[in-house]
Design a protein around this motif. Structure first.
Motif, short mmCIF file in Angstrom:
data_model
loop_
_atom_site.label_atom_id
_atom_site.label_comp_id
_atom_site.label_asym_id
_atom_site.label_seq_id
_atom_site.Cartn_x
_atom_site.Cartn_y
_atom_site.Cartn_z
N THR A 10 0.82 -1.22 0.00
CA THR A 10 0.00 0.00 0.00
C THR A 10 0.86 1.28 0.00
OG1 THR A 10 -0.14 -0.14 2.40
CG2 THR A 10 -1.99 -1.07 1.15
N GLY A 11 2.17 1.13 0.09
CA GLY A 11 3.06 2.29 0.09
C GLY A 11 3.41 2.73 -1.33
N GLN A 12 4.22 3.77 -1.42
CA GLN A 12 4.63 4.30 -2.73
C GLN A 12 5.27 3.22 -3.61
OE1 GLN A 12 7.19 8.05 -3.90
NE2 GLN A 12 8.60 6.45 -3.26
N ASP A 13 6.32 2.58 -3.09
CA ASP A 13 7.07 1.63 -3.93
C ASP A 13 6.25 0.38 -4.21
OD1 ASP A 13 9.00 3.50 -3.50
OD2 ASP A 13 10.50 2.12 -2.69
N ARG A 33 -1.85 -4.69 6.30
CA ARG A 33 -2.11 -4.69 7.76
C ARG A 33 -3.49 -4.11 8.00
NH1 ARG A 33 1.07 0.20 10.78
NH2 ARG A 33 1.29 1.58 9.01
N ASN A 60 0.79 -8.88 9.37
CA ASN A 60 1.55 -7.76 9.93
C ASN A 60 3.01 -8.18 10.07
OD1 ASN A 60 2.66 -5.72 11.87
ND2 ASN A 60 0.53 -5.03 11.79
N LEU A 61 3.92 -7.26 9.77
CA LEU A 61 5.34 -7.58 9.84
C LEU A 61 5.79 -7.96 11.24
CD1 LEU A 61 6.62 -7.27 7.09
CD2 LEU A 61 8.05 -5.45 7.98
N LEU A 82 9.14 -4.51 1.45
CA LEU A 82 9.12 -3.04 1.38
C LEU A 82 8.47 -2.42 2.61
CD1 LEU A 82 7.96 -2.58 -2.34
CD2 LEU A 82 10.23 -3.10 -1.45
N ALA A 84 7.73 -0.96 6.18
CA ALA A 84 8.57 -0.35 7.21
C ALA A 84 7.85 0.85 7.81
CB ALA A 84 9.88 0.16 6.59
N SER A 86 8.74 4.13 7.72
CA SER A 86 9.74 4.60 6.76
C SER A 86 10.10 6.08 6.92
CB SER A 86 9.23 4.37 5.33
OG SER A 86 8.13 5.23 5.07
N TYR A 151 15.61 5.12 12.64
CA TYR A 151 15.21 4.47 11.37
C TYR A 151 16.42 3.85 10.69
CZ TYR A 151 14.15 4.28 6.34
OH TYR A 151 14.02 3.87 5.02
N LYS A 155 17.26 -0.03 9.82
CA LYS A 155 17.51 -0.48 8.44
C LYS A 155 18.86 -1.19 8.32
CE LYS A 155 14.10 0.61 5.63
NZ LYS A 155 13.35 -0.43 4.91
N LEU A 178 18.77 1.89 -1.69
CA LEU A 178 18.13 2.89 -2.54
C LEU A 178 18.25 4.28 -1.93
CD1 LEU A 178 17.24 0.39 -4.01
CD2 LEU A 178 14.91 1.30 -4.12
N HIS A 181 13.74 8.27 -3.29
CA HIS A 181 12.98 8.27 -4.55
C HIS A 181 11.54 8.66 -4.26
CE1 HIS A 181 13.40 4.23 -2.87
NE2 HIS A 181 12.14 4.04 -3.22
N ARG A 186 4.30 9.71 -3.27
CA ARG A 186 5.15 9.82 -2.08
C ARG A 186 4.31 10.31 -0.90
NH1 ARG A 186 9.63 8.23 0.82
NH2 ARG A 186 11.41 9.59 0.43
P1 NDP Z 1 5.89 3.93 2.47
O1 NDP Z 1 6.00 4.58 3.80
O2 NDP Z 1 5.14 4.63 1.37
O3 NDP Z 1 5.22 2.48 2.65
C1 NDP Z 1 5.47 1.70 3.78
C2 NDP Z 1 4.59 0.46 3.72
O4 NDP Z 1 4.84 -0.35 4.87
C3 NDP Z 1 3.08 0.75 3.71
O5 NDP Z 1 2.46 -0.16 2.83
C4 NDP Z 1 2.70 0.44 5.14
O6 NDP Z 1 1.35 0.07 5.30
C5 NDP Z 1 3.60 -0.75 5.41
N1 NDP Z 1 3.73 -1.09 6.83
C6 NDP Z 1 4.14 -0.27 7.84
N2 NDP Z 1 4.14 -0.93 9.00
C7 NDP Z 1 3.73 -2.20 8.73
C8 NDP Z 1 3.51 -3.36 9.52
N3 NDP Z 1 3.73 -3.36 10.83
N4 NDP Z 1 3.09 -4.50 8.91
C9 NDP Z 1 2.86 -4.51 7.57
N5 NDP Z 1 3.03 -3.45 6.77
C10 NDP Z 1 3.46 -2.30 7.34
O7 NDP Z 1 7.39 3.60 1.98
P2 NDP Z 1 8.02 3.63 0.50
O8 NDP Z 1 7.12 2.93 -0.41
O9 NDP Z 1 8.47 5.02 0.20
O10 NDP Z 1 9.34 2.80 0.72
C11 NDP Z 1 9.35 1.37 0.61
C12 NDP Z 1 10.49 0.81 1.43
O11 NDP Z 1 11.72 1.30 0.95
C13 NDP Z 1 10.44 1.15 2.91
O12 NDP Z 1 10.95 0.05 3.62
C14 NDP Z 1 11.37 2.33 3.02
O13 NDP Z 1 11.89 2.45 4.32
C15 NDP Z 1 12.42 1.94 2.01
N6 NDP Z 1 13.14 3.04 1.40
C16 NDP Z 1 12.45 4.06 0.83
C17 NDP Z 1 13.12 5.08 0.23
C18 NDP Z 1 12.39 6.20 -0.44
O14 NDP Z 1 13.03 7.20 -0.76
N7 NDP Z 1 11.09 6.07 -0.67
C19 NDP Z 1 14.61 5.12 0.20
C20 NDP Z 1 15.23 3.92 0.73
C21 NDP Z 1 14.51 2.95 1.33
P3 NDP Z 1 0.17 1.17 5.58
O15 NDP Z 1 -0.24 1.65 4.21
O16 NDP Z 1 -0.85 0.36 6.27
O17 NDP Z 1 0.77 2.26 6.41
#
Ligand code: NDP
Ligand code: GDP
Length: 327
Positions: A10-13, A33, A60-61, A82, A84, A86, A151, A155, A178, A181, A186
Motif C-alpha cells: 500500500t506504500g509508494q514503492d 495490515r 503484519n510484519l 518493502l 517499514a 519509513s 530508522y 535499516k 536505494l 525516490h 510519495r
Molecule cells: P511507504 O511509507 O510509502 O510504505 C510503507 C509500507 O509499509 C506501507 O504499505 C505500510 O502500510 C507498510 N507497513 C508499515 N508498518 C507495517 C507493519 N507493521 N506491517 C505490515 N506493513 C506495514 O514507503 P516507500 O514505499 O516510500 O518505501 C518502501 C520501502 O523502501 C520502505 O521500507 C522504506 O523504508 C524503504 N526506502 C524508501 C526510500 C524512499 O526514498 N522512498 C529510500 C530507501 C529505502 P500502511 O499503508 O498500512 O501504512
C-alpha cells in the motif's frame, strides 16, 4: 505464472512495483495490515488503477505467525520486503516501533521464508540513510555506514541480517541500497511531496506559506517508477548481491524549492519560511550515490530527471486540490 509477495504494497514503492510486475504477467499478492480506515487503504493502488488486479492478504510484519501462514498460502517465487515505518523524523518519536517493524520485521519475513519457502528470492529495501554521517563524498556498496537516526539503525540491522541469511543459509537474498525516490504517490510528510503539495496550495490560493526545516541538506532524488525496476532486476540475477540505486546528482532542499515553485511561476523566497519544529535531532546533511555497479551488472539507470519528476508531482497535486475544491 511467477508469484510475487510484496510487503508494503500500500506504500509508494509497493504500488509502482505491483504495476511493473503485473505488466510482466506476475501474480501479485500484497500483505495488508488491518486498519480501521479500510476505505482509504489501497489509495495508491487505486490511483494507478490496479487495485482489482492484486490480491491482498491480511498480516503484519510484527506477527511472525501471520507471515508463516501467508508464505504457506501464497508460496511466492519472489518476496519484496518493502514494509517499514519509513519516515526518519517519526523514528525519534517511536524508536521501539521503528526497531520492531523496520528492523525485526524484516527478519520475521526472512524467517518465514526460510522456514516455509527457502527457495524464494528475497529483496530487502535498504536505504541510503544507512550512510548517514557520510564517510565518503560519493557513496557506493563499499562505503562504511554511519546511521544517524533510529530508522537508519533499524535499516542497518535488517540489511546485515539479509546479508547474513544469504551467507548462512544460501538464500537468494539481495539488498537494494536505494537513495531517496519520490513520485506523486510519495507520502505527504516527505520533503519533496510537502513542497509540491505546498506549491499547489499556494498557487490555488489555499495557503500563503510553506514551513520547512533545514534547507541546506542535499539529497540524491530519483523517481520511484525507475527504482522499482532495479528491485525486480536484482531478483532476476543468478547470484544475490547488494546494489546502490541512485541518480548520481545531489540537490539541496533550497534548490528543490526553487525548481518546484518556479515550475508554477512562483518565487520560493516569497513563500518558504523556516520552522525549527522541522529540524531533526541529528541530520544527514548530504547523500550522493554511485550506482555504477547497478549499471554494470543489472543494466539499470535512472531515466527521470529531477525537473521532470517535480513537474509531474506539482501537476498531480494541483489536480488533487482542484478536484477537492470542486466537490
Ligand atoms: P511507504 O511509507 O510509502 O510504505 C510503507 C509500507 O509499509 C506501507 O504499505 C505500510 O502500510 C507498510 N507497513 C508499515 N508498518 C507495517 C507493519 N507493521 N506491517 C505490515 N506493513 C506495514 O514507503 P516507500 O514505499 O516510500 O518505501 C518502501 C520501502 O523502501 C520502505 O521500507 C522504506 O523504508 C524503504 N526506502 C524508501 C526510500 C524512499 O526514498 N522512498 C529510500 C530507501 C529505502 P500502511 O499503508 O498500512 O501504512
Ligand atoms: P529522508 O532523507 O528519508 O529523511 O527524507 P525526507 O524527505 O523526510 O527529508 C529529506 C531532507 O529534507 C532531510 O534532510 C530533512 O531534514 C529535510 N527537510 C527540511 N525541511 C523538511 C520538512 O519540512 N519535512 C521533511 N520531511 N524534511 C525536511
Amino acid at each position: 505464472m511467477t508469484t510475487a509477495l510484496i510487503t508494503g504494497i500500500t506504500g509508494q514503492d509497493g504500488a509502482y512495483l505491483s504495476q511493473l510486475l503485473l505488466g510482466k504477467g506476475y501474480r501479485v499478492v500484497g500483505l495488508l495490515r488491518r486498519s480501521a480506515s479500510a476505505d482509504v487503504v489501497g489509495e495508491r493502488l487505486r490511483w494507478l488503477g490496479i487495485i482489482d488486479d492484486v490480491e491482498l492478504i491480511d498480516g503484519n510484519l510484527t506477527d511472525l505467525s501471520s507471515l508463516i501462514r501467508i508464505m504457506e498460502t501464497v508460496r511466492p517465487d519472489e518476496i519484496y520486503n518493502l514494509a517499514a515505518q519509513s519516515f526518519v523524523a517519526a523514528s525519534w518519536q517511536q524508536p521501539l516501533l521503528t526497531g520492531n517493524v523496520t528492523g525485526i520485521g524484516a527478519v520475521n519475513v526472512l524467517e518465514a521464508a526460510r522456514i516455509v519457502q527457502s527457495k524464494a528470492r528475497f529483496y530487502q529495501a535498504s536505504s541510503s540513510e544507512m550512510y548517514g554521517l557520510i564517510q565518503q563524498p560519493v557513496q557506493n556498496e563499499n562505503t562504511p555506514f554511519y546511521p544517524r537516526s533510529p530508522y537508519a539503525v533499524a535499516k542497518l540491522y535488517a540489511h546485515w541480517m539479509t546479508v547474513n541469511y544469504r551467507e548462512s543459509f544460501g538464500m537468494h537474498a539481495s539488498s537494494g541500497i536505494l537513495f531517496n525516490h519520490e513520485s506523486p504517490l510519495r507520502g505527504i510528510e516527505f520533503v519533496t511531496r510537502k513542497v509540491t503539495d505546498g506549491v499547489a496550495r499556494i498557487k490555488l490560493g489555499l495557503a500563503k506559506e510553506l514551513p520547512l526545516g533545514n534547507l541546506d541538506a542535499t539529497r540524491d532524488w530519483g523517481h520511484a517508477r525507475d527504482y522499482v525496476r532495479a528491485m525486480h532486476l536484482m531478483l532476476q540475477q543468478d547470484t544475490p548481491d547488494d546494489y546502490v540505486v541512485a541518480t548520481g546528482r545531489t540537490t539541496s532542499i533550497r534548490d528543490l524549492c526553487r525548481i518546484a515553485f518556479s515550475y508554477a511561476d512562483l518565487n520560493y523566497e516569497d513563500h518558504v519560511v523556516t520552522n525549527p519544529a522541522f529540524l531533526r535531532p541529528a541530520e544527514v546533511e548530504v547523500l550522493l550515490g554511485d550506482a555504477s555497479k547497478a549499471k554494470r551488472v543489472l543494466g539499470w539507470e535512472a531515466e527521470t530527471t529531477l525537473e521532470s519528476m517535480v513537474a509531474e508531482m506539482v501537476d498531480a497535486d494541483l489536480a488533487r486540490h482542484r478536484n477537492r475544491a470542486t466537490i
